[in-house]
Design a protein around this motif. Sequence first.
Motif, mmCIF file in Angstrom:
data_model
loop_
_atom_site.group_PDB
_atom_site.id
_atom_site.type_symbol
_atom_site.label_atom_id
_atom_site.label_comp_id
_atom_site.label_asym_id
_atom_site.label_seq_id
_atom_site.Cartn_x
_atom_site.Cartn_y
_atom_site.Cartn_z
ATOM 1 N N MET A 40 0.842 -1.168 0.000
ATOM 2 C CA MET A 40 0.000 0.000 0.000
ATOM 3 C C MET A 40 0.899 1.248 0.000
ATOM 4 O O MET A 40 1.890 1.315 0.712
ATOM 5 C CB MET A 40 -0.901 -0.029 1.243
ATOM 6 C CG MET A 40 -2.038 0.927 1.156
ATOM 7 S SD MET A 40 -3.212 0.861 2.545
ATOM 8 C CE MET A 40 -3.378 -0.836 2.947
ATOM 9 N N LEU A 41 0.533 2.215 -0.796
ATOM 10 C CA LEU A 41 1.333 3.429 -0.972
ATOM 11 C C LEU A 41 1.572 4.172 0.346
ATOM 12 O O LEU A 41 2.678 4.645 0.607
ATOM 13 C CB LEU A 41 0.646 4.342 -1.984
ATOM 14 C CG LEU A 41 1.418 5.552 -2.464
ATOM 15 C CD1 LEU A 41 2.724 5.128 -3.106
ATOM 16 C CD2 LEU A 41 0.592 6.350 -3.448
ATOM 17 N N ILE A 42 0.552 4.267 1.183
ATOM 18 C CA ILE A 42 0.687 4.988 2.446
ATOM 19 C C ILE A 42 1.765 4.374 3.334
ATOM 20 O O ILE A 42 2.446 5.069 4.077
ATOM 21 C CB ILE A 42 -0.667 5.070 3.201
ATOM 22 C CG1 ILE A 42 -0.529 5.867 4.500
ATOM 23 C CG2 ILE A 42 -1.209 3.701 3.510
ATOM 24 C CD1 ILE A 42 -0.037 7.263 4.331
ATOM 25 N N GLU A 43 1.948 3.080 3.236
ATOM 26 C CA GLU A 43 2.965 2.413 4.054
ATOM 27 C C GLU A 43 4.382 2.797 3.631
ATOM 28 O O GLU A 43 5.328 2.636 4.395
ATOM 29 C CB GLU A 43 2.762 0.904 4.013
ATOM 30 C CG GLU A 43 1.465 0.488 4.692
ATOM 31 C CD GLU A 43 1.103 -0.957 4.480
ATOM 32 O OE1 GLU A 43 1.579 -1.561 3.483
ATOM 33 O OE2 GLU A 43 0.337 -1.470 5.301
ATOM 34 N N MET A 44 4.519 3.330 2.423
ATOM 35 C CA MET A 44 5.828 3.757 1.939
ATOM 36 C C MET A 44 6.189 5.161 2.425
ATOM 37 O O MET A 44 7.358 5.554 2.383
ATOM 38 C CB MET A 44 5.842 3.723 0.412
ATOM 39 C CG MET A 44 5.701 2.324 -0.153
ATOM 40 S SD MET A 44 5.503 2.295 -1.944
ATOM 41 C CE MET A 44 6.957 3.154 -2.487
ATOM 42 N N LEU A 45 5.193 5.919 2.888
ATOM 43 C CA LEU A 45 5.432 7.311 3.263
ATOM 44 C C LEU A 45 6.516 7.478 4.328
ATOM 45 O O LEU A 45 7.425 8.287 4.132
ATOM 46 C CB LEU A 45 4.123 7.986 3.712
ATOM 47 C CG LEU A 45 4.238 9.457 4.122
ATOM 48 C CD1 LEU A 45 4.745 10.318 2.970
ATOM 49 C CD2 LEU A 45 2.895 9.973 4.630
ATOM 50 N N PRO A 46 6.471 6.746 5.443
ATOM 51 C CA PRO A 46 7.519 6.974 6.460
ATOM 52 C C PRO A 46 8.943 6.768 5.937
ATOM 53 O O PRO A 46 9.828 7.576 6.212
ATOM 54 C CB PRO A 46 7.165 5.982 7.569
ATOM 55 C CG PRO A 46 5.690 5.789 7.425
ATOM 56 C CD PRO A 46 5.454 5.821 5.926
ATOM 57 N N GLY A 47 9.175 5.715 5.178
ATOM 58 C CA GLY A 47 10.513 5.468 4.647
ATOM 59 C C GLY A 47 10.934 6.514 3.628
ATOM 60 O O GLY A 47 12.072 6.997 3.654
ATOM 61 N N SER A 48 10.014 6.863 2.750
ATOM 62 C CA SER A 48 10.310 7.893 1.753
ATOM 63 C C SER A 48 10.538 9.239 2.420
ATOM 64 O O SER A 48 11.432 9.995 2.032
ATOM 65 C CB SER A 48 9.160 8.007 0.752
ATOM 66 O OG SER A 48 9.019 6.814 0.030
ATOM 67 N N ASP A 65 -0.592 8.190 10.339
ATOM 68 C CA ASP A 65 -1.536 7.507 11.228
ATOM 69 C C ASP A 65 -2.976 7.798 10.834
ATOM 70 O O ASP A 65 -3.814 6.892 10.804
ATOM 71 C CB ASP A 65 -1.305 7.911 12.681
ATOM 72 C CG ASP A 65 -0.013 7.360 13.263
ATOM 73 O OD1 ASP A 65 0.587 6.440 12.644
ATOM 74 O OD2 ASP A 65 0.404 7.857 14.332
ATOM 75 N N ALA A 66 -3.263 9.062 10.527
ATOM 76 C CA ALA A 66 -4.630 9.435 10.138
ATOM 77 C C ALA A 66 -5.033 8.767 8.837
ATOM 78 O O ALA A 66 -6.163 8.276 8.686
ATOM 79 C CB ALA A 66 -4.743 10.950 10.014
ATOM 80 N N LEU A 67 -4.119 8.725 7.886
ATOM 81 C CA LEU A 67 -4.421 8.078 6.609
ATOM 82 C C LEU A 67 -4.647 6.581 6.767
ATOM 83 O O LEU A 67 -5.586 6.025 6.197
ATOM 84 C CB LEU A 67 -3.311 8.355 5.605
ATOM 85 C CG LEU A 67 -3.213 9.793 5.110
ATOM 86 C CD1 LEU A 67 -1.894 10.018 4.388
ATOM 87 C CD2 LEU A 67 -4.383 10.138 4.201
ATOM 88 N N LEU A 68 -3.810 5.944 7.558
ATOM 89 C CA LEU A 68 -3.981 4.501 7.800
ATOM 90 C C LEU A 68 -5.289 4.217 8.523
ATOM 91 O O LEU A 68 -5.993 3.263 8.194
ATOM 92 C CB LEU A 68 -2.796 3.957 8.592
ATOM 93 C CG LEU A 68 -1.501 3.783 7.808
ATOM 94 C CD1 LEU A 68 -0.346 3.444 8.740
ATOM 95 C CD2 LEU A 68 -1.658 2.687 6.749
ATOM 96 N N SER A 69 -5.632 5.060 9.489
ATOM 97 C CA SER A 69 -6.891 4.878 10.225
ATOM 98 C C SER A 69 -8.100 5.029 9.306
ATOM 99 O O SER A 69 -9.098 4.315 9.464
ATOM 100 C CB SER A 69 -7.002 5.893 11.360
ATOM 101 O OG SER A 69 -6.051 5.623 12.346
ATOM 102 N N SER A 70 -8.006 5.953 8.361
ATOM 103 C CA SER A 70 -9.130 6.171 7.459
ATOM 104 C C SER A 70 -9.352 4.993 6.515
ATOM 105 O O SER A 70 -10.435 4.839 5.958
ATOM 106 C CB SER A 70 -8.935 7.472 6.659
ATOM 107 O OG SER A 70 -7.920 7.302 5.690
ATOM 108 N N LEU A 71 -8.348 4.166 6.341
ATOM 109 C CA LEU A 71 -8.457 3.000 5.452
ATOM 110 C C LEU A 71 -9.010 1.768 6.152
ATOM 111 O O LEU A 71 -9.348 0.794 5.499
ATOM 112 C CB LEU A 71 -7.093 2.684 4.848
ATOM 113 C CG LEU A 71 -6.510 3.752 3.927
ATOM 114 C CD1 LEU A 71 -5.111 3.362 3.490
ATOM 115 C CD2 LEU A 71 -7.411 3.971 2.715
ATOM 116 N N GLN A 72 -9.097 1.834 7.464
ATOM 117 C CA GLN A 72 -9.550 0.642 8.215
ATOM 118 C C GLN A 72 -11.031 0.653 8.435
ATOM 119 O O GLN A 72 -11.735 1.547 8.420
ATOM 120 C CB GLN A 72 -8.823 0.565 9.542
ATOM 121 C CG GLN A 72 -7.343 0.366 9.346
ATOM 122 C CD GLN A 72 -6.566 0.348 10.651
ATOM 123 O OE1 GLN A 72 -7.111 0.597 11.719
ATOM 124 N NE2 GLN A 72 -5.295 0.082 10.563
#
Length: 88
Positions: free
Chosen positions: A1-9, A81-88
Amino acid sequence: MLIEMLPGSYQDERTRMVHAIESNDTERFRRSAHSLKGMAANLAADELAKKMRELEKFDGDLNDIMHEIAPLDELMHQSADALLSSLQ
């Protein structure tokens, strides 16, 4: 998932920004801010994109901007965190 790449990028570009500040390389600093702005905008992380837009346009002494990095870290984590929460 793209959002999971955000912290590393984010961390990669953050490192480039810090190195740019340390070497007083305004162009490299702006490129990193621009890259982070694009990442944030693509993920609808509006506050992070807004802050990156401000930094991309920064036209002062880079030594005066180092204090902005820690708040960016917190904003990035909150956004992710907010983006991940919105996907759940």
